[in-house]
Scaffold this active site. Structure first.
Site, mmCIF file in Angstrom:
data_model
loop_
_atom_site.group_PDB
_atom_site.id
_atom_site.type_symbol
_atom_site.label_atom_id
_atom_site.label_comp_id
_atom_site.label_asym_id
_atom_site.label_seq_id
_atom_site.Cartn_x
_atom_site.Cartn_y
_atom_site.Cartn_z
ATOM 1 N N LYS A 80 1.792 14.179 -48.091
ATOM 2 C CA LYS A 80 2.329 13.918 -49.429
ATOM 3 C C LYS A 80 1.742 12.582 -49.878
ATOM 4 C CE LYS A 80 5.739 15.862 -51.975
ATOM 5 N NZ LYS A 80 6.237 17.218 -52.108
ATOM 6 N N GLY A 188 21.034 24.287 -62.615
ATOM 7 C CA GLY A 188 19.687 23.890 -63.035
ATOM 8 C C GLY A 188 18.901 25.120 -63.419
ATOM 9 N N GLY A 190 15.847 25.386 -64.987
ATOM 10 C CA GLY A 190 14.533 24.918 -65.417
ATOM 11 C C GLY A 190 13.462 25.937 -65.056
ATOM 12 N N ASN A 191 12.287 25.422 -64.693
ATOM 13 C CA ASN A 191 11.148 26.309 -64.422
ATOM 14 C C ASN A 191 11.462 27.343 -63.348
ATOM 15 O OD1 ASN A 191 9.253 25.349 -66.261
ATOM 16 N ND2 ASN A 191 8.879 23.551 -64.980
ATOM 17 N N VAL A 192 12.091 26.909 -62.277
ATOM 18 C CA VAL A 192 12.412 27.840 -61.192
ATOM 19 C C VAL A 192 13.742 28.540 -61.456
ATOM 20 C CG1 VAL A 192 12.828 28.097 -58.717
ATOM 21 C CG2 VAL A 192 11.122 26.455 -59.514
ATOM 22 N N TYR A 194 15.529 29.227 -64.086
ATOM 23 C CA TYR A 194 15.588 30.245 -65.135
ATOM 24 C C TYR A 194 14.963 31.558 -64.662
ATOM 25 C CZ TYR A 194 15.393 32.782 -69.422
ATOM 26 O OH TYR A 194 15.571 33.776 -70.352
HETATM 27 P P1 NAD Z 1 12.588 21.631 -63.613
HETATM 28 O O1 NAD Z 1 12.579 20.189 -63.945
HETATM 29 O O2 NAD Z 1 11.788 22.584 -64.427
HETATM 30 O O3 NAD Z 1 14.099 22.188 -63.634
HETATM 31 C C1 NAD Z 1 15.178 21.469 -63.188
HETATM 32 C C2 NAD Z 1 16.308 21.763 -64.166
HETATM 33 O O4 NAD Z 1 17.486 21.136 -63.660
HETATM 34 C C3 NAD Z 1 16.065 21.175 -65.546
HETATM 35 O O5 NAD Z 1 16.276 22.187 -66.537
HETATM 36 C C4 NAD Z 1 17.074 20.045 -65.661
HETATM 37 O O6 NAD Z 1 17.561 19.881 -66.979
HETATM 38 C C5 NAD Z 1 18.160 20.533 -64.735
HETATM 39 N N1 NAD Z 1 19.020 19.483 -64.180
HETATM 40 C C6 NAD Z 1 18.714 18.218 -63.832
HETATM 41 N N2 NAD Z 1 19.803 17.584 -63.358
HETATM 42 C C7 NAD Z 1 20.796 18.498 -63.379
HETATM 43 C C8 NAD Z 1 22.153 18.467 -63.004
HETATM 44 N N3 NAD Z 1 22.702 17.356 -62.526
HETATM 45 N N4 NAD Z 1 22.895 19.571 -63.170
HETATM 46 C C9 NAD Z 1 22.359 20.709 -63.665
HETATM 47 N N5 NAD Z 1 21.064 20.799 -64.055
HETATM 48 C C10 NAD Z 1 20.310 19.698 -63.910
HETATM 49 O O7 NAD Z 1 12.192 21.713 -62.064
HETATM 50 P P2 NAD Z 1 11.793 22.988 -61.231
HETATM 51 O O8 NAD Z 1 10.324 23.024 -61.078
HETATM 52 O O9 NAD Z 1 12.519 24.168 -61.778
HETATM 53 O O10 NAD Z 1 12.373 22.615 -59.792
HETATM 54 C C11 NAD Z 1 13.751 22.738 -59.506
HETATM 55 C C12 NAD Z 1 14.001 22.333 -58.056
HETATM 56 O O11 NAD Z 1 13.242 23.164 -57.180
HETATM 57 C C13 NAD Z 1 13.588 20.900 -57.733
HETATM 58 O O12 NAD Z 1 14.466 20.391 -56.745
HETATM 59 C C14 NAD Z 1 12.214 21.081 -57.109
HETATM 60 O O13 NAD Z 1 11.883 20.009 -56.244
HETATM 61 C C15 NAD Z 1 12.408 22.360 -56.358
HETATM 62 N N6 NAD Z 1 11.154 23.070 -56.093
HETATM 63 C C16 NAD Z 1 10.371 23.479 -57.131
HETATM 64 C C17 NAD Z 1 9.193 24.168 -56.855
HETATM 65 C C18 NAD Z 1 8.310 24.668 -57.981
HETATM 66 O O14 NAD Z 1 7.419 25.482 -57.704
HETATM 67 N N7 NAD Z 1 8.532 24.245 -59.205
HETATM 68 C C19 NAD Z 1 8.804 24.441 -55.524
HETATM 69 C C20 NAD Z 1 9.653 24.021 -54.495
HETATM 70 C C21 NAD Z 1 10.814 23.341 -54.790
#
Ligand code: NAD
Length: 365
Positions: A80, A188, A190-192, A194
């Site tokens: 990392k 949450g 977000g990207n994942v 939803y």
């Molecule tokens: P993202 O930023 O797109 O989505 C996160 C969502 O959580 C956002 O919509 C945000 O508004 C919401 N949020 C933040 N604080 C919050 C709270 N206190 N209560 C409720 N909602 C809250 O991120 P992502 O890419 O969807 O990733 C989500 C999680 O999955 C993260 O922990 C990330 O490290 C993990 N992750 C993501 C991936 C990936 O491929 N994107 C891979 C492995 C792990």
């Protein structure tokens, strides 16, 4: 600041510090273990209060990647990098180019991908000076649809497969594809989160959702027929599954005694406040899908994007997340041990085995 006696130091193979006064870059790259292959992991940009906080984060995250890739059976090691600075104010093309040159100097020992504070366009700028960046090539995703290189769809699909495995194990549902009437709370969206919610909805689940952003809520309520929850109750609803998909450390001394769902299975990284919380969940009879196993879809996707593969191959590998979790759940039940502990053992077997057989080994411990 000492490194070898640092509490998060775990015989990391290589740690390098870089400063570029011209661009203001201060960065650390940590490579934990390369017994399975080059260390691939995100490049995080965050306004750490000091370099010790940055070192703590990068050491912990690099080790986490070794475990994640080993359990996903990828020929990748764990690494990392962190850039110390506020991405909204200090991220410039010159700084990212300097980071690219820093990554290049390691000659492929470390491969950088997106993380919080960096995205596909930033990795592309780094890529002007190094070929050792990943997750930047558009192509076909695992579902055969056009993809920008964003790993979130694969992470969401892998998490969905993991939830199916957990439901089968804990709730004894015979057909994992049928989630009719299953109740799931997603924290949450977000990207994942939803995309995960959409998979669940399509399989027949009933959804409760909470996100700090109202536009995210509005979309989920309108498109997924979800029930709105609040910041206070999303984790504590009497549902079948709670899926943390926002931030880390949500499973802690305060939250665990109040959980009412029999399954915790979501995509967020570092869900446990500390290692003891794995045990606390297990003692309470809650089936916890270890985060670094269930959310490995992203790294699997990035791996195949690097080497080039048919969507069907990627999908099959993502389906394997469910099988790995099923194995962990069974071993946990048989050995009377928490799932996180079993997952760690299984990962260690996989990367230590490679070390013993001499494959790509640089590990000295
Ligand atoms: P993202 O930023 O797109 O989505 C996160 C969502 O959580 C956002 O919509 C945000 O508004 C919401 N949020 C933040 N604080 C919050 C709270 N206190 N209560 C409720 N909602 C809250 O991120 P992502 O890419 O969807 O990733 C989500 C999680 O999955 C993260 O922990 C990330 O490290 C993990 N992750 C993501 C991936 C990936 O491929 N994107 C891979 C492995 C792990």
């Amino acid at each position: 600041m000492s490194v070898f006696t640092h509490p998060e130091f775990d015989n990391h193979e290589h740690i390098s510090f870089h400063r570029d006064p011209e661009t203001g870059l201060s960065a650390i790259i940590a490579v934990h273990n390369t017994s399975r292959g080059p260390a691939l992991g995100g490049c995080r940009m965050f306004p750490y209060p000091d370099e010790n906080a940055a070192l703590t984060d990068v050491l912990r995250l690099a080790k986490g990647m070794t475990y994640k890739s080993a359990l996903a059976n990828l020929d990748l090691g764990g690494g990392k990098s962190v850039i110390i600075g506020d991405p909204r104010e200090q991220k410039t093309e010159a700084l990212l180019e300097a980071m690219g040159r820093f990554v290049e100097r390691l000659g492929g020992l470390y491969i950088a991908a997106e993380d919080s504070g960096t995205g596909v366009p930033d990795l592309k700028v780094m890529g002007r000076h190094t070929s050792h960046v990943a997750g930047v090539s558009p192509g076909l995703g695992f579902d055969g649809k056009p993809s920008t290189g964003d790993p979130s769809p694969a992470t969401a699909y892998g998490t969905f497969k993991g939830i199916q495995a957990a439901v089968q194990h804990r709730l004894g549902r015979n057909d994992p594809a049928d989630l009719e009437g299953l109740s799931v709370a997603v924290q949450g969206i977000g990207n994942v989160g939803y995309r995960l919610a959409r998979h669940l909805k399509e399989a027949g689940a009933k959804l409760w959702v909470y996100d700090i952003h109202q536009d995210r809520m509005d979309q989920a309520l309108a498109e997924l027929d979800a029930t709105p929850a609040t910041a206070e109750d999303i984790l504590f609803l009497p549902v079948d599954v709670v899926a943390p998909c926002a931030m880390g450390a949500v499973l802690n001394n305060e939250s665990i005694p109040r959980l009412r769902a029999p399954i915790i299975a979501g995509a967020a990284n570092n869900q446990l406040g500390n290692a003891s919380h794995d045990h606390a969940l297990w003692k309470q009879g809650i089936l916890y899908a270890p985060d670094f196993v269930i959310n490995a879809g992203g790294i699997i996707d990035i791996h195949y994007e690097r080497i080039g593969a048919e969507p069907s191959v990627v999908r099959e590998h993502l389906d394997g997340i469910g099988q790995t979790l099923a194995e962990i759940f069974t071993r946990s039940a048989q050995g009377n041990l928490p799932t996180g502990e079993i997952a760690n053992q299984l990962a260690e077997e996989r990367f230590n085995l490679k070390t013993k057989t001499g494959h790509h080994s640089r590990r000295t411990s």
